[in-house]
Design an enzyme around this catalytic site. Structure first.
Site, mmCIF file in Angstrom:
data_model
loop_
_atom_site.group_PDB
_atom_site.id
_atom_site.type_symbol
_atom_site.label_atom_id
_atom_site.label_comp_id
_atom_site.label_asym_id
_atom_site.label_seq_id
_atom_site.Cartn_x
_atom_site.Cartn_y
_atom_site.Cartn_z
ATOM 1 N N SER A 136 34.171 72.722 10.712
ATOM 2 C CA SER A 136 33.507 71.577 11.316
ATOM 3 C C SER A 136 33.313 71.922 12.786
ATOM 4 C CB SER A 136 34.404 70.345 11.153
ATOM 5 O OG SER A 136 33.884 69.260 11.890
ATOM 6 N N LYS A 162 29.615 72.951 9.055
ATOM 7 C CA LYS A 162 29.324 71.518 9.194
ATOM 8 C C LYS A 162 29.107 71.226 10.669
ATOM 9 C CE LYS A 162 32.487 67.625 9.203
ATOM 10 N NZ LYS A 162 33.605 66.975 8.489
ATOM 11 N N LYS A 164 28.663 68.519 13.636
ATOM 12 C CA LYS A 164 28.800 67.129 14.051
ATOM 13 C C LYS A 164 27.465 66.726 14.665
ATOM 14 C CE LYS A 164 33.067 66.074 13.080
ATOM 15 N NZ LYS A 164 33.420 64.932 12.232
ATOM 16 N N ASP A 189 27.762 65.829 9.904
ATOM 17 C CA ASP A 189 28.685 64.678 9.863
ATOM 18 C C ASP A 189 28.412 63.804 11.074
ATOM 19 O OD1 ASP A 189 30.760 62.888 9.642
ATOM 20 O OD2 ASP A 189 32.371 64.383 9.737
ATOM 21 N N GLU A 214 27.215 63.596 5.978
ATOM 22 C CA GLU A 214 28.495 62.884 5.897
ATOM 23 C C GLU A 214 28.496 61.618 6.755
ATOM 24 O OE1 GLU A 214 31.737 65.603 6.539
ATOM 25 O OE2 GLU A 214 33.217 64.013 6.801
ATOM 26 N N ASP A 239 33.236 59.702 3.985
ATOM 27 C CA ASP A 239 34.548 60.055 4.545
ATOM 28 C C ASP A 239 35.244 58.728 4.896
ATOM 29 O OD1 ASP A 239 36.661 60.777 6.217
ATOM 30 O OD2 ASP A 239 35.523 62.073 7.532
ATOM 31 N N LYS A 263 40.617 62.883 2.584
ATOM 32 C CA LYS A 263 41.632 63.165 3.603
ATOM 33 C C LYS A 263 42.886 62.449 3.146
ATOM 34 C CE LYS A 263 38.529 63.740 7.508
ATOM 35 N NZ LYS A 263 37.817 63.024 8.580
ATOM 36 N N GLY A 291 39.521 67.462 7.336
ATOM 37 C CA GLY A 291 40.573 67.800 8.298
ATOM 38 C C GLY A 291 40.620 66.775 9.416
HETATM 39 O O1 OSB Z 1 35.032 63.195 10.417
HETATM 40 O O2 OSB Z 1 35.786 64.941 9.478
HETATM 41 C C1 OSB Z 1 35.782 64.156 10.446
HETATM 42 C C2 OSB Z 1 38.136 65.524 13.144
HETATM 43 C C3 OSB Z 1 38.705 64.349 13.597
HETATM 44 C C4 OSB Z 1 38.294 63.155 13.075
HETATM 45 C C5 OSB Z 1 37.325 63.121 12.073
HETATM 46 C C6 OSB Z 1 36.766 64.287 11.596
HETATM 47 C C7 OSB Z 1 37.150 65.502 12.174
HETATM 48 C C8 OSB Z 1 36.556 66.782 11.797
HETATM 49 C C9 OSB Z 1 37.350 68.010 12.107
HETATM 50 O O3 OSB Z 1 35.453 66.914 11.349
HETATM 51 C C10 OSB Z 1 37.945 68.613 10.900
HETATM 52 C C11 OSB Z 1 38.931 69.674 11.276
HETATM 53 O O4 OSB Z 1 38.483 70.761 11.634
HETATM 54 O O5 OSB Z 1 40.166 69.416 11.207
HETATM 55 MG MG MG Z 2 33.940 63.182 8.607
#
Ligand code: OSB
Ligand code: MG
Length: 376
Positions: A136, A162, A164, A189, A214, A239, A263, A291
């Site tokens: 991510s 992925k 953001k 995402d 996402e 999510d 998660k 994550g």
């Molecule tokens: O939306 O998946 C998410 C991190 C913190 C809060 C929300 C998210 C995320 C990530 C990072 O996308 C995932 C990771 O690398 O741990």
């Molecule tokens: Mg997410």
């Protein structure tokens, strides 16, 4: 029966090796609640994934701490704990606070795996020996910085990128990435950054051949995601919206999504994560493991969970060194050139918790002990 003598709560502070920016904010360092169960002559750990602020979910480290201290840990110390699977029932009087519950429940599963001398992955019902990994990538200062980051992660072997995104950091970015890498497995995402006025805009993203989009809309929504999904070829992945198995059933039934991000903290622990996994599997909906910028303790638990069969898409569970200059477990989590993590086969989580390092990072602690109980 698992005899838990004491529960230790700690807050550790750990700077991120690289700042992480999402549509809801920038994280440069983590304040993390760790729980340690002491009993049966061993110690078992859990990590609470609640953030520093209630931006991703309504929980944050400070609410998780107080709920754990005043409600959850006393219940666990009083209960007859048979297994990790007993925890949802032990905690059921307390509504919500799923990330706080998950930290304790997962530690109980960890303890159970150690006592049964079994890998945690196997105890959870996992069958995979390796898990496919993606990354991510946060919002960067410039598109050029993003390109460099993607090139680096692809070179490291990651199977899915992925991105953001948020209004202003979406189509121009997708265009640039697709121009340079037409064929990579790519997703995005939004962490709930879009609204109904953006439907036409998002409907145009099908041309980027994304594996999924996402959580584009509200963090608690199914209905408007279903309306948006009707306008897209690309699958929506939920999510934030999925809190439990019933949410997964509702979302799948209304066609709010075609993929689910699981998660374990967001759904309240391994029991519910397995229930969501199974419900999705029965309905032909693939899942992957999300994550939350975890340390090695939470990461090890994510690896064990990802070994279940319907975790068929690459997750956001990646190498320790992407987050920390030095992790709190040994060995650190590494990813092969093929973009895979090997699921440990030794008993428990398969990693050793570095208590000396945790001790050095601890800024706050609290111990709760079981009342002496008279056995009949
Ligand atoms: O939306 O998946 C998410 C991190 C913190 C809060 C929300 C998210 C995320 C990530 C990072 O996308 C995932 C990771 O690398 O741990
Ligand atoms: Mg997410």
């Amino acid at each position: 029966m698992l005899k838990i003598d004491a529960i230790h709560l700690r807050e550790i502070n750990l700077p991120l090796a690289y700042p992480f920016e999402t549509s809801f904010g920038l994280t440069t360092g983590r304040r993390i609640l760790l729980v340690e169960l002491e009993g049966e002559g061993l110690s078992a750990w859990g990590e609470c994934v609640a953030g520093e602020h209630p931006y991703f979910s309504d929980e944050m480290i400070d609410t998780a701490w107080i709920i754990t201290e005043t409600e959850l840990a006393p219940r666990l110390l009083d209960a007859e704990v048979r297994s990790g699977g007993s925890c949802p029932d032990i905690f059921k009087q307390v509504r919500g606070h799923r990330m706080a519950k998950a930290a304790l429940e997962n530690a109980v599963w960890d303890m159970e795996a150690q006592i049964d001398n079994m890998p945690l992955a196997e105890l959870l019902g996992g069958t995979r020996s390796v898990i496919p990994c993606g990354v991510s990538i946060g919002i960067q200062k410039t598109p050029e910085a993003l390109m460099d980051k993607i090139a680096m992660e692809l070179a490291a072997g990651y199977q899915r990128i992925k991105l953001k995104c948020k209004p202003g950091w979406d189509v121009t970015i997708f265009e640039a990435v697709r121009k340079r890498w037409p064929d990579i497995t790519l997703s995005c995402d939004a962490n709930s950054a879009y609204r109904m006025r953006d439907f036409d805009h998002i409907a145009g993203w099908d041309v980027f051949n994304l594996l999924m989009i996402e959580q584009p809309l509200w963090y608690d929504d199914f209905y408007f995601h279903a309306m948006l999904q009707k306008r897209l070829e690309t699958r929506i992945c939920l999510d934030e919206s999925i809190r439990n198995r019933r949410d997964a059933l509702a979302a799948i039934d209304m066609e709010s999504c075609g993929i689910i991000n699981i998660k374990v903290g967001r759904v309240g622990g391994f029991s519910e994560a397995i229930a969501v996994h199974n419900a999705a599997a029965e309905r032909g909906i693939p899942v992957w493991c999300g994550g939350m910028l975890e340390t090695g303790i939470g990461r090890a638990h994510n690896i064990a969970l990802s070994s279940l069969s319907n975790f068929s898409l690459p997750g956001d569970v990646s190498a320790s060194q992407r987050y920390w200059t030095e992790d709190i477990i040994e060995p650190e989590v590494t990813v092969s050139a093929a973009g895979e993590i090997v699921v440990p086969t030794s008993a428990g989580s398969g990693y050793v918790v570095r208590k000396d390092r945790i001790e050095a990072l601890t800024v706050r602690r609290q111990t709760l002990r079981a009342q002496a109980r008279v056995m009949a």
